[in-house]
Motif scaffolding. Structure first.
Motif, PDB file in Angstrom:
ATOM      1  N   LEU A 150       0.826  -1.207   0.000  1.00 50.21           N
ATOM      2  CA  LEU A 150       0.000   0.000   0.000  1.00 50.21           C
ATOM      3  C   LEU A 150       0.863   1.260   0.000  1.00 50.21           C
ATOM      4  CD1 LEU A 150      -2.697  -1.204   2.540  1.00 50.21           C
ATOM      5  CD2 LEU A 150      -3.097  -0.638   0.159  1.00 50.21           C
ATOM      6  N   ARG A 151       2.153   1.119  -0.229  1.00 50.69           N
ATOM      7  CA  ARG A 151       3.080   2.244  -0.344  1.00 50.69           C
ATOM      8  C   ARG A 151       3.000   3.172   0.867  1.00 50.69           C
ATOM      9  NH1 ARG A 151       1.002   4.978  -5.078  1.00 50.69           N
ATOM     10  NH2 ARG A 151      -0.880   3.832  -4.590  1.00 50.69           N
ATOM     11  N   THR A 161     -11.659   2.750   2.166  1.00 47.33           N
ATOM     12  CA  THR A 161     -11.126   3.299   0.913  1.00 47.33           C
ATOM     13  C   THR A 161     -11.484   4.763   0.714  1.00 47.33           C
ATOM     14  OG1 THR A 161     -13.086   2.571  -0.298  1.00 47.33           O
ATOM     15  CG2 THR A 161     -11.240   1.051  -0.223  1.00 47.33           C
ATOM     16  N   ARG A 162     -12.032   5.394   1.751  1.00 48.10           N
ATOM     17  CA  ARG A 162     -12.422   6.793   1.594  1.00 48.10           C
ATOM     18  C   ARG A 162     -11.184   7.650   1.344  1.00 48.10           C
ATOM     19  NH1 ARG A 162     -16.598   9.056   5.857  1.00 48.10           N
ATOM     20  NH2 ARG A 162     -14.898   8.931   7.347  1.00 48.10           N
ATOM     21  N   THR A 193      -7.158   1.890  -3.629  1.00 47.51           N
ATOM     22  CA  THR A 193      -8.489   1.375  -3.337  1.00 47.51           C
ATOM     23  C   THR A 193      -8.604  -0.075  -3.760  1.00 47.51           C
ATOM     24  OG1 THR A 193      -9.496   3.539  -3.587  1.00 47.51           O
ATOM     25  CG2 THR A 193     -10.937   1.653  -3.885  1.00 47.51           C
ATOM     26  N   GLU A 194      -8.170  -0.374  -4.979  1.00 45.53           N
ATOM     27  CA  GLU A 194      -8.281  -1.750  -5.463  1.00 45.53           C
ATOM     28  C   GLU A 194      -7.399  -2.689  -4.650  1.00 45.53           C
ATOM     29  OE1 GLU A 194     -10.557  -2.902  -7.413  1.00 45.53           O
ATOM     30  OE2 GLU A 194     -11.290  -0.849  -7.512  1.00 45.53           O
ATOM     31  N   ARG A 195      -6.211  -2.227  -4.272  1.00 51.39           N
ATOM     32  CA  ARG A 195      -5.304  -3.045  -3.470  1.00 51.39           C
ATOM     33  C   ARG A 195      -5.938  -3.323  -2.097  1.00 51.39           C
ATOM     34  NH1 ARG A 195      -2.440  -7.108  -3.271  1.00 51.39           N
ATOM     35  NH2 ARG A 195      -1.138  -7.172  -1.422  1.00 51.39           N
ATOM     36  N   ASP A 230     -21.320   0.368  -4.268  1.00 46.10           N
ATOM     37  CA  ASP A 230     -20.684  -0.558  -5.216  1.00 46.10           C
ATOM     38  C   ASP A 230     -19.646  -1.404  -4.505  1.00 46.10           C
ATOM     39  OD1 ASP A 230     -22.189   0.381  -7.339  1.00 46.10           O
ATOM     40  OD2 ASP A 230     -20.822   2.054  -7.660  1.00 46.10           O
ATOM     41  N   GLU A 231     -18.895  -0.756  -3.600  1.00 51.56           N
ATOM     42  CA  GLU A 231     -17.886  -1.483  -2.839  1.00 51.56           C
ATOM     43  C   GLU A 231     -18.551  -2.569  -1.995  1.00 51.56           C
ATOM     44  OE1 GLU A 231     -14.319   0.408  -1.022  1.00 51.56           O
ATOM     45  OE2 GLU A 231     -15.573   0.400   0.776  1.00 51.56           O
TER      46      GLU A 231
END
Lengths: 363, 515
Positions: free
Chosen positions: B401-402, B440-441, B448-450, B473-474
């Motif tokens: 996630l860096r 993921t906000r 977000t995808e990770r 959707d999430e």
């Protein structure tokens, strides 16, 4: 000409110089400039005020230094005076790590002195010397801790502001002391003065180096370094910083917030109590009105000036002690009122408050 | 009301409502807008699409006069203009609804509107103004109550008041900054109806979003920003695929997580945490949760939907043992737990992604490594910052996630970096239950995808995940079951496989599920 210029640009500076330059770049010059400038401005303002009061601004600094640092006796006095102020500063610094404001250093100093007097008078002539000495100092620490603990308990379980309760309890502490020295503990040989009997020699701190200096100063420095290590290197110190920095984060990490708040305040109170006891055992020798003379409040300001860091707060206590003592010199040599140094003290605190805010720091 | 003087000549192409040419805005060394150009025509819905930090908000704030651009041109109906301030913008007929809504909670709706309008007389005339508000509300289908205090409004109504306020000022161009992020699906469609109405009156609408679905739904044109530059300008969205739009936003293709195939195979497993009839009071005395019963099952993702403030935070705090319920019981592994019991829940392997990391996770003055040490200590007093620093690097390698270097001070990081640090700690910790609030906000698409992938893997490894999210959707993509909260009540728990946006939306508005 141009060729030589190019060459000069191409040549890298020797490594030592480069390292030095790198080091110089990392020093916060701007910050240092601001702080030094602020102190200088305080002194200039103080000198102007003194001149208005009839002093000579040109000899002012010399007089102040002479009466606080530049001769042996004055330096010893500064160091001795720094003991109660320094311990009161530490008493504010430890709870401050947990986000608590302990304004009760004054009362905790007083009760430390009271407990030391009671214990010293009771044990001094009956228990072997070193034991009585330790017991007297310990009694002071315990009394200070209990006194601070009341404010902490009220904060933790009743939600009252510890800054208000600890401040108000200073007056109660003073009244307790006055009651004792006017009534039950009054020295029969004191020619009517409200004061306790003098402590027996076995519970007085001996002098060092043939002067008036005693071991309390070294205890202060050792405790300051110890507290610095405790704050930085122990889990308790780390947890205190979490609670002080963000109580909600502490709560979510399952840290015991109540016991952390209580223990920090107890530790602070114990330090002030110890300071009160050591001051009594080393300098005062007997309980009398004004045994602390606002050292507790000056210590609180020293803690503020030292940004709640135990070592910086102790150094600030030394500075304030020196400023307070330089008042004597101003009175004797310059013919000014001795309490004029409070102007300088106030100016320094206010200026630091201003530049602290300006840099967006938490105070 | 909308100004229609631009529809003048016949035959020649209409003058753009607004044209932006090579706009540059820098903050210090950061080029937030680096030569942006696009055109908005009358009666056009123009989507500004981009990641966080792409420069969308900076751009529209320049258009609304909040910022002054360093260089570049803004043409209004063909004339170059300088927009000194929001007041100038309003005089030019430009209105804007900000993301952080700007109403004063202690005042009523009409008082807020009166504050905003420039033609408000010194002596207020409430009745006339209230009539105007009602008239505008009805015209655009924006249900509002002029006499109510703003603090008592739902977020959806709050936003409608903002819209009415802006519309009453008169405009022919409206800027909406991420208007849908706080709304229920029903409220979103209400908003889009209003947009359509304005559009039919010739008003140009700029809508900021990062949701492709919305671009497809209402936008006539799309402009994509990335790193302060225009990557795509004035493109009709129908000519572009989702992949093309995402690549334009991110700079590289991103694999979007497929919907999880859920099954009922875990349904027989013993719940790790069970709530039955739990009610929680908020500090202000209102009910945070009312009679909520649900089970957290291992190997499942339990989604929690609801408009903001429906009891999500109270639910997560109850699961984490942070709150003492007013009534009802909380069971951990079949045994009743007396709450609050943070340390006990933590020891049992219940961890969290806090809903508000800045307030609930960041300790001022402490480094990322120290935060990791605090996290690893799990309530004990053994903090090892040096070990935690190495641990953080190991977690970063696992989580991808860096995360920032361990030496960085957390209180000086951006919200996105703080969130990444928190997610790295939470998603790489072995746990039995993860209560993830809005994980993921505010994150970019890649992260977000990770994050979603890590949540899915955690669940596949047998952990229970409670996923509280505002992004339907999430929830639909990740969850096994979706619990819906409305006003603190649980209005339904539905299997995600059988749910859709409409059915969840109805539950969010408070309609109970048919038993």
């Amino acid at each position: 000409m141009t060729v030589r210029n190019d060459e000069a640009l191409a040549v890298a500076p020797p490594r030592a110089i480069a390292a030095l330059l790198g080091f110089a770049a990392r020093i916060p010059w701007k910050r240092i400039g601001i702080v030094v400038g602020a102190y200088a401005a305080c002194f200039v303002a103080f000198a102007a005020f003194s001149a208005w009061q009839g002093g000579n601004p040109l000899t002012l600094v010399q007089t102040m230094l002479n009466s606080s640092m530049l001769n042996g006796d004055a330096l010893v006095q500064t160091l001795l005076r720094a003991v109660p102020i320094g311990f009161a500063a530490l008493a504010a610094a430890i709870p401050a790590r947990a986000g608590l404001v302990n304004v009760g250093g004054e009362g905790q100093l007083i009760l430390g002195a009271v407990a030391a007097t009671g214990t010293g008078l009771a044990l001094g002539s009956q228990v072997p010397g070193p034991l009585a000495l330790v017991a007297t100092a310990a009694a002071g620490a315990i009394a200070g801790a209990v006194w601070a603990g009341i404010s902490a308990a009220a904060r933790v379980w009743l939600g009252t502001s510890e800054s208000v309760t600890s401040l108000l309890m200073n007056f109660v502490a003073n009244d307790i002391m006055l009651f004792l020295i006017y009534q039950p503990w009054k020295d029969p040989a004191g020619s009517g003065q409200p004061q306790s009997r003098p402590l027996p020699g076995s519970v007085r701190l001996g002098t060092l180096f043939g002067g008036q200096l005693n071991i309390a100063v070294f205890v202060l420095f050792a405790v300051a370094i110890g507290m610095w290590l405790v704050i930085r290197r122990t889990g308790w110190g780390f947890a205190l910083r979490v609670v002080g920095g963000n109580p909600e984060a502490a709560r979510r990490n399952g840290l015991p917030i109540k016991s952390l708040l209580l223990s920090s305040m107890l530790a602070g109170g114990a330090l002030a109590g110890l300071g009160g006891a050591l001051n009594l055992m080393g300098v005062e020798g007997q309980l009398q009105p004004g045994v602390t003379t606002t050292f507790g409040y000056i210590g609180f300001l020293a803690c503020f000036l030292g940004r709640n860091d135990p070592i910086k707060a102790t150094l600030a206590a030394l500075l304030f002690s020196a400023i307070a003592l330089s008042g004597n010199g101003l009175q004797l040599v310059e013919g000014l009122d001795g309490s004029i140094v409070n102007v300088l003290l106030g100016a320094i605190v206010l200026t630091m408050l201003a530049i602290g805010r300006k840099n967006g720091e938490r105070i | 009301m909308p100004d229609q003087h631009h529809r003048t000549t016949t035959g020649s192409p209409p003058t753009p409502t607004l044209e932006v040419r090579e706009l540059v805005k820098t903050f210090g060394t950061v080029r937030a807008n680096d030569g942006i150009s696009f055109t908005i025509m009358p009666g056009e819905v123009h989507a500004l699409l981009g990641e966080n930090g792409a420069g969308k908000s900076t751009l529209v704030k320049s258009l609304y006069g909040v910022h002054q651009p360093d260089s570049g041109q803004i043409l209004r109906n063909g004339e170059p203009v300088t927009i000194h301030s929001p007041a100038t913008a309003r005089e030019l007929g430009i209105g804007m609804v900000f993301q952080d809504m700007r109403l004063i909670p202690a005042l009523t709706v009409w008082e807020n509107v009166a504050l905003h309008l420039s033609d408000t007389p010194f002596a207020l005339r409430p009745r006339a103004l209230r009539a105007r508000i009602t008239e505008t509300s009805e015209r655009y289908g924006l249900a509002t109550h002029p006499g109510r205090k703003v603090e008592h409004l739902s977020i959806g109504e709050w936003q409608r008041v903002e819209l009415v306020k802006v519309l009453l000022g008169g405009l022919d161009m409206l800027i909406l900054d991420e208007p849908t992020s706080v709304l229920t699906p029903q409220e979103v469609s209400g908003l889009f109806d209003m947009v359509a109405r304005l559009k039919s009156e010739g008003v140009a609408i700029v809508i900021i979003t990062h949701k492709l679905r919305e671009v497809r739904q209402i936008a006539d044109k799309v402009t994509v920003l990335r790193g302060g530059r225009t990557i795509l300008s004035d493109a009709p969205p129908a000519t572009l695929s989702d992949d093309e739009l995402i690549t334009a936003m991110v700079g590289e293709p991103v694999a979007i997580l497929e919907k999880r195939s859920t099954s009922a195979e875990h349904a027989t497993a013993e719940p790790i945490i069970g709530l039955s009839g739990v009610s929680v009071r908020r500090v202000d005395g209102d009910w945070g949760l009312r009679e909520v019963s649900l089970e957290v099952l291992p190997g499942q993702i339990l989604g929690v939907a609801g408009v903001a403030g429906s009891g999500q935070d109270e639910l997560s705090e109850t699961l984490l043992g942070l709150r003492q319920p007013h009534s009802g019981t909380v069971m951990l592994d079949g045994a009743i737990v007396e709450l609050p019991a943070v340390a006990r829940m933590r020891k049992a392997g219940v961890i969290a992604v806090a809903p508000d990391p800045i307030r609930q996770f960041v300790v001022p003055g402490m480094s990322a490594a120290q935060h990791a040490a605090l996290w690893n200590a799990a309530g004990s007093y053994s903090f090892d910052t040096r070990k935690a620093d190495a641990d953080l690097a190991r977690r970063d390698a696992a989580g991808q996630l860096r995360v920032v270097a361990g030496s960085r001070r957390m209180d000086r990081l951006s919200g996105g970096n703080v969130q990444r640090a928190l997610l790295t700690l939470a998603l790489t910790s072995p746990c039995r239950v993860l209560v993830a609030s809005y994980p993921t906000r505010g994150l970019d698409i890649l992260t977000t995808e990770r994050t979603r992938t890590l949540l899915k893997e955690l669940c596949e490894a047998g952990s229970a995940v409670v996923l509280i999210s505002e992004d339907l959707d999430e929830l639909l993509t990740l969850s096994d079951r979706i619990a819906v909260l409305a006003g603190g009540r649980l209005t339904g728990i539905v299997p995600a496989a059988a749910a859709d946006r409409r059915s969840i939306g109805e539950l969010m508005t408070g309609k109970e599920a048919a038993a």
